[in-house]
Scaffold this motif. Structure first.
Motif, mmCIF file in Angstrom:
data_model
loop_
_atom_site.group_PDB
_atom_site.id
_atom_site.type_symbol
_atom_site.label_atom_id
_atom_site.label_comp_id
_atom_site.label_asym_id
_atom_site.label_seq_id
_atom_site.Cartn_x
_atom_site.Cartn_y
_atom_site.Cartn_z
ATOM 1 N N LYS A 109 -81.347 0.950 12.414
ATOM 2 C CA LYS A 109 -82.628 0.948 11.704
ATOM 3 C C LYS A 109 -83.551 2.038 12.259
ATOM 4 O O LYS A 109 -84.235 2.737 11.494
ATOM 5 C CB LYS A 109 -83.288 -0.432 11.845
ATOM 6 N N GLU A 110 -83.557 2.184 13.585
ATOM 7 C CA GLU A 110 -84.417 3.196 14.213
ATOM 8 C C GLU A 110 -83.965 4.612 13.864
ATOM 9 O O GLU A 110 -84.752 5.552 13.909
ATOM 10 C CB GLU A 110 -84.430 2.992 15.725
ATOM 11 N N LYS A 111 -82.676 4.755 13.507
ATOM 12 C CA LYS A 111 -82.160 6.061 13.098
ATOM 13 C C LYS A 111 -82.409 6.331 11.616
ATOM 14 O O LYS A 111 -81.986 7.354 11.099
ATOM 15 C CB LYS A 111 -80.659 6.140 13.397
ATOM 16 N N GLY A 112 -83.080 5.394 10.954
ATOM 17 C CA GLY A 112 -83.435 5.595 9.555
ATOM 18 C C GLY A 112 -82.415 5.095 8.558
ATOM 19 O O GLY A 112 -82.502 5.392 7.363
ATOM 20 N N CYS A 113 -81.427 4.335 9.013
ATOM 21 C CA CYS A 113 -80.396 3.831 8.105
ATOM 22 C C CYS A 113 -80.965 2.708 7.239
ATOM 23 O O CYS A 113 -81.461 1.712 7.757
ATOM 24 C CB CYS A 113 -79.198 3.306 8.897
ATOM 25 N N ASP A 114 -80.870 2.891 5.922
ATOM 26 C CA ASP A 114 -81.326 1.817 5.033
ATOM 27 C C ASP A 114 -80.170 1.223 4.235
ATOM 28 O O ASP A 114 -80.372 0.394 3.355
ATOM 29 C CB ASP A 114 -82.423 2.298 4.087
ATOM 30 N N ARG A 115 -78.940 1.647 4.545
ATOM 31 C CA ARG A 115 -77.732 1.054 3.971
ATOM 32 C C ARG A 115 -76.748 0.850 5.116
ATOM 33 O O ARG A 115 -76.283 1.825 5.716
ATOM 34 C CB ARG A 115 -77.111 1.965 2.906
ATOM 35 N N ILE A 116 -76.435 -0.392 5.420
ATOM 36 C CA ILE A 116 -75.612 -0.700 6.592
ATOM 37 C C ILE A 116 -74.418 -1.562 6.200
ATOM 38 O O ILE A 116 -74.567 -2.572 5.512
ATOM 39 C CB ILE A 116 -76.455 -1.427 7.672
ATOM 40 N N LEU A 117 -73.235 -1.135 6.654
ATOM 41 C CA LEU A 117 -72.014 -1.912 6.464
ATOM 42 C C LEU A 117 -71.706 -2.656 7.753
ATOM 43 O O LEU A 117 -71.521 -2.035 8.804
ATOM 44 C CB LEU A 117 -70.842 -0.991 6.107
ATOM 45 N N ALA A 118 -71.662 -3.974 7.692
ATOM 46 C CA ALA A 118 -71.261 -4.791 8.840
ATOM 47 C C ALA A 118 -69.750 -4.988 8.759
ATOM 48 O O ALA A 118 -69.238 -5.509 7.769
ATOM 49 C CB ALA A 118 -71.978 -6.135 8.807
ATOM 50 N N PHE A 119 -69.051 -4.563 9.801
ATOM 51 C CA PHE A 119 -67.587 -4.571 9.800
ATOM 52 C C PHE A 119 -67.087 -5.424 10.965
ATOM 53 O O PHE A 119 -67.030 -4.969 12.110
ATOM 54 C CB PHE A 119 -67.084 -3.128 9.920
ATOM 55 N N THR A 152 -70.786 -6.321 3.704
ATOM 56 C CA THR A 152 -69.864 -6.847 4.711
ATOM 57 C C THR A 152 -68.432 -6.593 4.253
ATOM 58 O O THR A 152 -68.155 -6.541 3.056
ATOM 59 C CB THR A 152 -70.067 -8.364 4.912
ATOM 60 N N THR A 153 -67.543 -6.429 5.212
ATOM 61 C CA THR A 153 -66.148 -6.175 4.870
ATOM 62 C C THR A 153 -65.369 -7.482 4.763
ATOM 63 O O THR A 153 -65.581 -8.398 5.557
ATOM 64 C CB THR A 153 -65.459 -5.295 5.926
ATOM 65 N N PRO A 154 -64.465 -7.577 3.803
ATOM 66 C CA PRO A 154 -63.607 -8.762 3.689
ATOM 67 C C PRO A 154 -62.393 -8.625 4.599
ATOM 68 O O PRO A 154 -62.216 -7.609 5.277
ATOM 69 C CB PRO A 154 -63.188 -8.731 2.220
ATOM 70 N N ALA A 155 -61.567 -9.655 4.623
ATOM 71 C CA ALA A 155 -60.318 -9.602 5.389
ATOM 72 C C ALA A 155 -59.431 -8.486 4.834
ATOM 73 O O ALA A 155 -59.468 -8.173 3.646
ATOM 74 C CB ALA A 155 -59.598 -10.938 5.305
ATOM 75 N N ASP A 305 -56.773 4.870 11.495
ATOM 76 C CA ASP A 305 -56.528 5.076 10.060
ATOM 77 C C ASP A 305 -56.865 3.810 9.278
ATOM 78 O O ASP A 305 -57.460 3.866 8.193
ATOM 79 C CB ASP A 305 -55.064 5.451 9.818
ATOM 80 N N VAL A 306 -56.476 2.664 9.836
ATOM 81 C CA VAL A 306 -56.743 1.383 9.181
ATOM 82 C C VAL A 306 -58.246 1.127 9.095
ATOM 83 O O VAL A 306 -58.781 0.840 8.018
ATOM 84 C CB VAL A 306 -56.053 0.228 9.934
ATOM 85 N N LEU A 307 -58.927 1.229 10.228
ATOM 86 C CA LEU A 307 -60.365 0.934 10.252
ATOM 87 C C LEU A 307 -61.150 1.893 9.359
ATOM 88 O O LEU A 307 -62.070 1.485 8.646
ATOM 89 C CB LEU A 307 -60.882 0.992 11.688
ATOM 90 N N GLU A 308 -60.769 3.164 9.380
ATOM 91 C CA GLU A 308 -61.464 4.136 8.527
ATOM 92 C C GLU A 308 -61.241 3.821 7.053
ATOM 93 O O GLU A 308 -62.186 3.867 6.250
ATOM 94 C CB GLU A 308 -60.967 5.551 8.830
ATOM 95 N N ALA A 309 -60.005 3.502 6.687
ATOM 96 C CA ALA A 309 -59.700 3.216 5.281
ATOM 97 C C ALA A 309 -60.466 1.994 4.779
ATOM 98 O O ALA A 309 -61.015 1.997 3.668
ATOM 99 C CB ALA A 309 -58.194 2.994 5.103
ATOM 100 N N VAL A 310 -60.519 0.940 5.592
ATOM 101 C CA VAL A 310 -61.251 -0.265 5.202
ATOM 102 C C VAL A 310 -62.736 0.055 5.045
ATOM 103 O O VAL A 310 -63.374 -0.340 4.062
ATOM 104 C CB VAL A 310 -61.045 -1.388 6.240
ATOM 105 N N ALA A 311 -63.294 0.780 6.004
ATOM 106 C CA ALA A 311 -64.713 1.110 5.957
ATOM 107 C C ALA A 311 -65.037 1.987 4.745
ATOM 108 O O ALA A 311 -66.011 1.734 4.020
ATOM 109 C CB ALA A 311 -65.131 1.816 7.243
ATOM 110 N N ARG A 312 -64.237 3.011 4.504
ATOM 111 C CA ARG A 312 -64.508 3.908 3.375
ATOM 112 C C ARG A 312 -64.419 3.171 2.039
ATOM 113 O O ARG A 312 -65.182 3.451 1.113
ATOM 114 C CB ARG A 312 -63.554 5.101 3.395
ATOM 115 N N ASN A 313 -63.498 2.234 1.947
ATOM 116 C CA ASN A 313 -63.377 1.475 0.712
ATOM 117 C C ASN A 313 -64.645 0.662 0.443
ATOM 118 O O ASN A 313 -65.118 0.586 -0.692
ATOM 119 C CB ASN A 313 -62.172 0.540 0.792
ATOM 120 N N GLU A 314 -65.202 0.079 1.503
ATOM 121 C CA GLU A 314 -66.406 -0.744 1.338
ATOM 122 C C GLU A 314 -67.680 0.095 1.206
ATOM 123 O O GLU A 314 -68.720 -0.405 0.779
ATOM 124 C CB GLU A 314 -66.543 -1.712 2.519
ATOM 125 N N LEU A 315 -67.587 1.376 1.561
ATOM 126 C CA LEU A 315 -68.761 2.257 1.480
ATOM 127 C C LEU A 315 -68.806 3.055 0.178
ATOM 128 O O LEU A 315 -69.680 3.917 0.016
ATOM 129 C CB LEU A 315 -68.753 3.228 2.664
#
Length: 319
Positions: A109-119, A152-155, A305-315
């Motif tokens: 929030k202090e960095k100005g992020c107004d869209r946050i993905l909780a993973f 938020t990310t799903p399983a 690779d797994v974590l990046e792929a999951v995050a990018r899909n949700e973003l």
């Protein structure tokens, strides 16, 4: 990026503080507080911290004076930052202990992020892990006047990239041996059976992971066995239990065993001490001759690779 958590030191005091927070979570212990708190702050927090401290001491990262989970979690976040570049801010946190989820949200929030993905970094969903992590996220947000947008990310237990990475890690692990295991054991952290009966899908997600992994590796039927570890107390937990399974396998003639922990995205006390030390000892003491632990994906290229792929899909739509 949210992981379960770790104590700050392998000591009685640090473990007592950590366990008090962990075992006070109503998502973890679904017992009325009037009944549970006297047990928690009575015998449990009197005796268990000492035993847990000894377990952590066996696997502690002495060079950095921290638990392996903290070392790996930091590395995962650093590598995720490299992969996303400067357009995306990455923070890492623990559900219990420090750095906390509140620390992570405030930093973003202090960095100005107004869209946050909780993973929450758990391949299989459970209310005791994933839901608890997101409960805490929204609890912190409930104290904010100006809130960011949250996803938020799903399983991801059945995502092809996860199964592919898991299969590759098993193949790499077995190729490093000069012997062939009689069985491969997939050991998952258990949950009380009552939680499963009430609808927690976690065991089903675990069995699905094992089935897809068996298919990907083209293993013969019965080669890969699923079991559950880390049960506590007299309550019935989802089984079969890993320690009893390993004991039975060894007593019935199985000599060579390979074990992996597909429910963990990073190695921790449950994998490094409970599996690689305790489970190994149980197997060898009961007649086994060869035991090999296959590490978690951790901050490996495949794991990232797994974590990046999951995050990018949700973003999608945000980046």
């Amino acid at each position: 990026m949210i992981s379960l958590g770790t104590p700050d030191a392998p000591t009685y005091g640090a473990l007592r503080k950590y366990l008090a927070e962990f075992l006070s979570d109503p998502r973890v212990i679904e017992v009325p507080k009037l009944i549970w708190l006297p047990i928690l702050y009575g015998p449990l927090l009197t005796f268990r911290p000492g035993k847990s401290a000894k377990a952590y001491a066996k696997i502690w990262n002495r060079d950095k004076d921290e638990s392996p989970l903290r070392t790996i979690s930091r590395a995962q976040a650093e590598k995720m930052r490299e992969r996303f570049g400067g357009d995306t801010e990455i923070e890492w946190a623990f559900r219990y202990g420090s750095p906390s989820i509140e620390d992570g949200l405030k930093a973003l929030k202090e960095k100005g992020c107004d869209r946050i993905l909780a993973f929450a970094l758990y391949p299989q969903y459970s209310a005791t892990t994933v839901a608890s992590s997101y409960d805490k996220v929204f609890e912190i947000l409930g104290k904010m006047r100006w809130q960011p947008a949250i996803r938020t990310t799903p399983a991801y237990c059945d995502q092809p990239i996860f199964i592919d990475a898991l299969a590759a890690s098993v193949s790499d692990g077995l190729n490093s041996l000069d012997w062939e295991p009689d069985h491969i054991l997939a050991s998952y952290h258990s949950i009380p059976k009552a939680y499963f009966d009430k609808g927690d899908p976690y065991p089903c997600h675990c069995w699905k992971t094992s089935r897809l992994l068996t298919e990907k590796l083209a293993l013969p039927e019965g080669k890969l066995i699923s079991s559950f570890q880390s049960r506590v107390g007299p309550t019935e937990w989802v089984g079969p239990y890993s320690d009893r399974t390993v004991e039975s396998l060894a007593q019935n003639g199985v000599k060579k065993l390979a074990v992996l922990a597909p429910a963990f995205s990073a190695d921790c006390v449950e994998t490094l001490e409970e599996i690689n030390l305790e489970l190994r000892e149980t197997f060898l003491e009961n007649g086994g001759t060869h035991f090999h632990y296959i590490p978690c994906l951790n901050e490996s290229t495949m794991g990232m690779d797994v974590l990046e792929a999951v995050a990018r899909n949700e973003l999608q739509g945000w980046l």
